[in-house]
Design a protein around this motif. Structure first.
Motif, PDB file in Angstrom:
ATOM      1  N   GLY A 241       0.814  -1.211   0.000  1.00  0.00           N
ATOM      2  CA  GLY A 241       0.000   0.000   0.000  1.00  0.00           C
ATOM      3  C   GLY A 241       0.844   1.256   0.000  1.00  0.00           C
ATOM      4  N   VAL A 242       1.973   1.213  -0.733  1.00  0.00           N
ATOM      5  CA  VAL A 242       2.840   2.389  -0.844  1.00  0.00           C
ATOM      6  C   VAL A 242       2.834   2.889  -2.283  1.00  0.00           C
ATOM      7  N   ASP A 243       3.288   4.103  -2.479  1.00  0.00           N
ATOM      8  CA  ASP A 243       3.298   4.727  -3.793  1.00  0.00           C
ATOM      9  C   ASP A 243       4.309   4.036  -4.718  1.00  0.00           C
ATOM     10  N   PHE A 244       3.826   3.517  -5.842  1.00  0.00           N
ATOM     11  CA  PHE A 244       4.684   2.805  -6.795  1.00  0.00           C
ATOM     12  C   PHE A 244       5.818   3.695  -7.309  1.00  0.00           C
ATOM     13  N   LYS A 245       5.503   4.918  -7.679  1.00  0.00           N
ATOM     14  CA  LYS A 245       6.522   5.820  -8.219  1.00  0.00           C
ATOM     15  C   LYS A 245       7.665   6.015  -7.223  1.00  0.00           C
ATOM     16  N   GLN A 246       7.327   6.306  -5.987  1.00  0.00           N
ATOM     17  CA  GLN A 246       8.350   6.537  -4.975  1.00  0.00           C
ATOM     18  C   GLN A 246       9.163   5.278  -4.698  1.00  0.00           C
ATOM     19  N   LEU A 247       8.507   4.115  -4.697  1.00  0.00           N
ATOM     20  CA  LEU A 247       9.223   2.870  -4.459  1.00  0.00           C
ATOM     21  C   LEU A 247      10.163   2.551  -5.612  1.00  0.00           C
ATOM     22  N   GLN A 248       9.703   2.788  -6.836  1.00  0.00           N
ATOM     23  CA  GLN A 248      10.565   2.534  -7.985  1.00  0.00           C
ATOM     24  C   GLN A 248      11.760   3.489  -7.992  1.00  0.00           C
ATOM     25  N   ILE A 249      11.551   4.741  -7.668  1.00  0.00           N
ATOM     26  CA  ILE A 249      12.650   5.703  -7.600  1.00  0.00           C
ATOM     27  C   ILE A 249      13.661   5.262  -6.544  1.00  0.00           C
ATOM     28  N   LYS A 250      13.171   4.838  -5.393  1.00  0.00           N
ATOM     29  CA  LYS A 250      14.072   4.373  -4.332  1.00  0.00           C
ATOM     30  C   LYS A 250      14.861   3.153  -4.796  1.00  0.00           C
ATOM     31  N   TYR A 251      14.200   2.207  -5.443  1.00  0.00           N
ATOM     32  CA  TYR A 251      14.864   0.997  -5.948  1.00  0.00           C
ATOM     33  C   TYR A 251      15.966   1.356  -6.943  1.00  0.00           C
ATOM     34  N   ILE A 252      15.619   2.165  -7.939  1.00  0.00           N
ATOM     35  CA  ILE A 252      16.597   2.522  -8.981  1.00  0.00           C
ATOM     36  C   ILE A 252      17.758   3.304  -8.380  1.00  0.00           C
ATOM     37  N   SER A 253      17.466   4.265  -7.518  1.00  0.00           N
ATOM     38  CA  SER A 253      18.524   5.068  -6.896  1.00  0.00           C
ATOM     39  C   SER A 253      19.486   4.197  -6.097  1.00  0.00           C
ATOM     40  N   GLU A 254      18.934   3.300  -5.293  1.00  0.00           N
ATOM     41  CA  GLU A 254      19.796   2.448  -4.474  1.00  0.00           C
ATOM     42  C   GLU A 254      20.581   1.459  -5.324  1.00  0.00           C
ATOM     43  N   LYS A 255      19.989   0.988  -6.423  1.00  0.00           N
ATOM     44  CA  LYS A 255      20.702   0.081  -7.325  1.00  0.00           C
ATOM     45  C   LYS A 255      21.885   0.807  -7.967  1.00  0.00           C
ATOM     46  N   ILE A 256      21.658   2.020  -8.417  1.00  0.00           N
ATOM     47  CA  ILE A 256      22.749   2.805  -9.013  1.00  0.00           C
ATOM     48  C   ILE A 256      23.857   3.011  -7.987  1.00  0.00           C
ATOM     49  N   LEU A 257      23.489   3.412  -6.781  1.00  0.00           N
ATOM     50  CA  LEU A 257      24.500   3.627  -5.747  1.00  0.00           C
ATOM     51  C   LEU A 257      25.249   2.342  -5.415  1.00  0.00           C
ATOM     52  N   HIS A 258      24.519   1.249  -5.269  1.00  0.00           N
ATOM     53  CA  HIS A 258      25.151  -0.023  -4.930  1.00  0.00           C
ATOM     54  C   HIS A 258      26.105  -0.488  -6.025  1.00  0.00           C
ATOM     55  N   ASP A 259      25.655  -0.413  -7.269  1.00  0.00           N
ATOM     56  CA  ASP A 259      26.434  -0.956  -8.379  1.00  0.00           C
ATOM     57  C   ASP A 259      27.532  -0.028  -8.888  1.00  0.00           C
ATOM     58  N   PHE A 260      27.334   1.290  -8.757  1.00  0.00           N
ATOM     59  CA  PHE A 260      28.241   2.215  -9.439  1.00  0.00           C
ATOM     60  C   PHE A 260      28.845   3.316  -8.582  1.00  0.00           C
ATOM     61  N   ARG A 261      28.569   3.337  -7.286  1.00  0.00           N
ATOM     62  CA  ARG A 261      29.017   4.432  -6.422  1.00  0.00           C
ATOM     63  C   ARG A 261      30.515   4.719  -6.546  1.00  0.00           C
ATOM     64  N   SER A 262      31.329   3.696  -6.646  1.00  0.00           N
ATOM     65  CA  SER A 262      32.779   3.892  -6.646  1.00  0.00           C
ATOM     66  C   SER A 262      33.362   4.221  -8.020  1.00  0.00           C
ATOM     67  N   GLN A 263      32.538   4.320  -9.032  1.00  0.00           N
ATOM     68  CA  GLN A 263      33.047   4.592 -10.371  1.00  0.00           C
ATOM     69  C   GLN A 263      33.380   6.078 -10.523  1.00  0.00           C
ATOM     70  N   PRO A 264      34.561   6.372 -11.057  1.00  0.00           N
ATOM     71  CA  PRO A 264      34.998   7.773 -11.112  1.00  0.00           C
ATOM     72  C   PRO A 264      34.176   8.648 -12.056  1.00  0.00           C
ATOM     73  N   TYR A 265      33.482   8.083 -13.015  1.00  0.00           N
ATOM     74  CA  TYR A 265      32.746   8.887 -13.990  1.00  0.00           C
ATOM     75  C   TYR A 265      31.230   8.720 -13.853  1.00  0.00           C
ATOM     76  N   LEU A 266      30.804   8.385 -12.655  1.00  0.00           N
ATOM     77  CA  LEU A 266      29.382   8.142 -12.418  1.00  0.00           C
ATOM     78  C   LEU A 266      28.526   9.348 -12.782  1.00  0.00           C
ATOM     79  N   PHE A 267      28.892  10.525 -12.329  1.00  0.00           N
ATOM     80  CA  PHE A 267      28.075  11.710 -12.593  1.00  0.00           C
ATOM     81  C   PHE A 267      27.990  12.013 -14.077  1.00  0.00           C
ATOM     82  N   GLU A 268      29.113  11.867 -14.781  1.00  0.00           N
ATOM     83  CA  GLU A 268      29.107  12.102 -16.222  1.00  0.00           C
ATOM     84  C   GLU A 268      28.216  11.084 -16.933  1.00  0.00           C
TER      85      GLU A 268
END
Length: 96
Positions: free
Chosen positions: A58-85
């Motif tokens: 019973g939570v907002d799908f959009k917010q849950l998907q954003i949280k999932y994608i954001s955390e996946k990016i951080l988990h998988d790519f946080r240490s990459q030097p060109y992440l922001f680019e």
């Protein structure tokens, strides 16, 4: 993806609403043992599970998907030097 943060978030949402694991497991089409491992970050969570998970909790799908994608990016790519680019390039491609 071993993502303890996202799994813990899902578990906290479920427990906070008093929803048993078996109901969420049924909604995302896994057994309760697998669901438990997902909540502990020991099993990956597929993006296709986010909508049924949001519905079950019973939570907002959009917010849950954003949280999932954001955390996946951080988990998988946080240490990459060109992440922001890479994110900026991806954003430009998506905006086209």
């Amino acid at each position: 993806m071993k993502n303890v943060g996202f799994g813990a978030y899902l578990k906290a949402q479920r427990e906070g609403k008093g929803i048993p694991q078996r109901k969420v497991a049924h909604a995302v089409d896994v057994d309760t043992s697998t669901l438990s491992k997902m909540e502990l970050g020991e099993r990956p969570i597929a993006i296709s599970m986010i909508k049924p998970w949001a519905n079950a909790l019973g939570v907002d799908f959009k917010q849950l998907q954003i949280k999932y994608i954001s955390e996946k990016i951080l988990h998988d790519f946080r240490s990459q030097p060109y992440l922001f680019e890479a994110i900026e390039k991806t954003k430009k491609i998506l905006d086209e």
